[in-house]
Design an enzyme around this catalytic site. Structure first.
Site, PDB file in Angstrom:
ATOM      1  N   CYS A 150       0.853  -1.015  -0.268  1.00  9.84           N
ATOM      2  CA  CYS A 150      -0.072   0.007  -0.126  1.00  9.84           C
ATOM      3  C   CYS A 150       0.832   1.362  -0.013  1.00  9.84           C
ATOM      4  O   CYS A 150       0.466   2.340  -0.630  1.00  9.84           O
ATOM      5  CB  CYS A 150      -1.007  -0.208   1.066  1.00  9.84           C
ATOM      6  SG  CYS A 150      -0.180  -0.448   2.720  1.00  9.84           S
ATOM      7  N   ASP A 204      -7.725   5.091  -1.710  1.00 11.74           N
ATOM      8  CA  ASP A 204      -7.382   3.762  -0.858  1.00 11.74           C
ATOM      9  C   ASP A 204      -6.568   2.961  -1.703  1.00 11.74           C
ATOM     10  O   ASP A 204      -7.192   2.447  -2.511  1.00 11.74           O
ATOM     11  CB  ASP A 204      -8.912   3.104  -0.284  1.00 11.74           C
ATOM     12  CG  ASP A 204      -8.190   2.073   0.795  1.00 11.74           C
ATOM     13  OD1 ASP A 204      -7.125   1.635   0.686  1.00 11.74           O
ATOM     14  OD2 ASP A 204      -8.994   1.721   1.455  1.00 11.74           O
ATOM     15  N   HIS A 221      -5.714   0.058  -1.282  1.00 10.84           N
ATOM     16  CA  HIS A 221      -5.877  -1.351  -0.862  1.00 10.84           C
ATOM     17  C   HIS A 221      -6.896  -2.130  -1.981  1.00 10.84           C
ATOM     18  O   HIS A 221      -7.366  -3.080  -1.713  1.00 10.84           O
ATOM     19  CB  HIS A 221      -6.389  -1.424   0.534  1.00 10.84           C
ATOM     20  CG  HIS A 221      -5.503  -0.857   1.535  1.00 10.84           C
ATOM     21  ND1 HIS A 221      -5.434   0.210   2.045  1.00 10.84           N
ATOM     22  CD2 HIS A 221      -4.390  -1.406   2.214  1.00 10.84           C
ATOM     23  CE1 HIS A 221      -4.578   0.487   2.851  1.00 10.84           C
ATOM     24  NE2 HIS A 221      -3.867  -0.675   3.025  1.00 10.84           N
TER      25      HIS A 221
END
Length: 406
Positions: free
Chosen positions: A233, A357, A359
């Site tokens: 990440c 994000d 992820h």
């Protein structure tokens, strides 16, 4: 090759061919040695082409130095000007002038170094016609010699001295060459840009939004065929930040892969060689090292002891987005996010964070990303009492600074 635009002819070549004896005589007046392959202009029959070599005898023993020079010129002409006339009166003199300029630039170091000169064309704001700058590609764009050259050009042309306008990434492209500037990942897939523009409001009553200034690309898990689910990440956040610098023309280097990021950290001595190819996490400190090494960009780091304290930094983050406008990396525990802005009500203290994000593991479907909350406003504690940031983890916020450079 010749690209014809309204009033412009673009010539791009390394080696040359001459179409007729009269042009050979003109070039001989300008150049000491030149040759042109027959494919240069298809407007002429092969029988009319003559290969030409012109040598000047040396008065004393001399060494032979072979140099590969790229000549690239722009010529203005009327659309009805015959090609043969354009070649004779515009192209050949233009090539000769550019070759003469290159000769003056490299003659002093020919015996000790191998110059790698390359012309680039620009139309910076305020100029009505293109200009051509010749750069030595041996030097990186952040190298002091190149920076000083660009700064002098900015000064002479009356251009701003705090933003890049004459970097190679600002250069004009023609025809097939435009492919080199298309945004794509190394596997060839397109990357989504500026996904936050499609999301709904933050829900902060009376807040003032302070957002990223400029475009970026959305890097997330599984891009480029790399399975970094669970460990990559921060690498993805760094790639998004790097894309911002590239799209704002502060750099022309490609966004680095995970392995290339690891190689940089090994090269500067931060990691052992075994780090390359591993699945080890990196954090804000490592990101700052990579940005400094690859871009010469400085960073500010904010530390907070707990996720509960992040709302206290909203005002400072708002100032960052208003003055610097760069994406921010937030790292806490084993999770990293990219911050694109804040919505802050200074009177009530209510605030929300615009989170991108990394992820996300799906395809680049903008509707799916927005509806799934992968790019969304997040409050430290939502309406159901759930905390987005972890109370028992400390956080580092990496605030890359906008370069004051040309």
């Amino acid at each position: 090759m010749v690209h014809t635009l309204p009033g412009i002819s673009h010539i791009h070549s390394r080696k040359f061919t001459l179409p007729c004896t009269s042009i050979v005589q003109q070039v001989a007046e300008h150049m000491e040695c030149i040759s042109f392959p027959p494919s240069f202009f298809n407007h002429f029959s092969l029988s009319s082409l003559k290969v030409f070599s012109y040598f000047i005898s040396a008065p004393a023993p001399a060494s032979l130095r072979v140099i590969d020079l790229k000549l690239d010129i722009l010529c203005y002409s009327s659309m009805d000007l015959p090609v043969a006339v354009a070649v004779s009166e515009l192209v050949i003199p233009g090539l000769a002038d550019q070759l003469s300029i290159m000769k003056k630039a490299i003659v002093s170091e020919l015996l000790t170094q191998q110059p790698q000169l390359c012309p680039y064309h620009f139309v910076p704001p305020g100029l009505l016609i293109p200009l051509t700058a010749i750069y030595d590609t041996r030097y990186g764009e952040i190298e002091e010699k190149q920076s000083e050259l660009r700064r002098n050009l900015h000064f002479r042309l009356g251009l701003p001295l705090d933003r890049p306008l004459l970097r190679t990434s600002n250069a004009l492209t023609f025809g097939a060459m435009e492919m080199r500037d298309r945004s794509s990942s190394k596997s060839g897939s397109s990357l989504l840009r500026d996904v936050h523009k499609e999301i709904p409001s933050s829900g902060v009553s009376g807040g003032i939004m302070s957002l990223i200034d400029g475009s970026y690309e959305y890097y997330h898990y599984l891009h480029d065929g790399i399975d970094d689910n669970g460990w990559g990440c921060a690498y993805r956040s760094l790639q998004t930040i790097m894309s911002w610098y590239r799209l704002q023309q502060y750099s022309s280097i490609n966004v680095p892969s995970h392995r290339e990021i690891q190689q940089v950290l090994v090269e500067i001595g931060d990691k052992d060689p075994s780090f390359i190819g591993s699945r080890e996490w990196i954090g804000a400190i490592e990101l700052s090292f990579v940005l400094d090494k690859l871009l010469g960009a400085s960073c500010k780091i904010i530390n907070v002891r707990s996720g509960d304290e992040l709302p206290e930094k909203c005002r400072e983050l708002a100032i960052h987005f208003e003055t610097q406008g760069t994406p921010v990396m937030i790292g806490g525990g084993v999770l990293a996010y990219t911050l694109l802005g804040v919505d802050y009500n200074e009177a009530s203290g209510d605030c929300a964070f615009l989170i991108l994000d990394p992820h996300y593991t799906g395809g680049d479907d903008l509707k799916k990303i927005v509806n799934g909350g992968w790019c969304a406003w997040k409050k430290s504690v939502d309406s159901k009492g759930r905390s987005f940031f972890l109370k028992d983890k400390f956080y580092n916020l990496l605030l890359p600074q906008r370069p004051n450079m040309v």
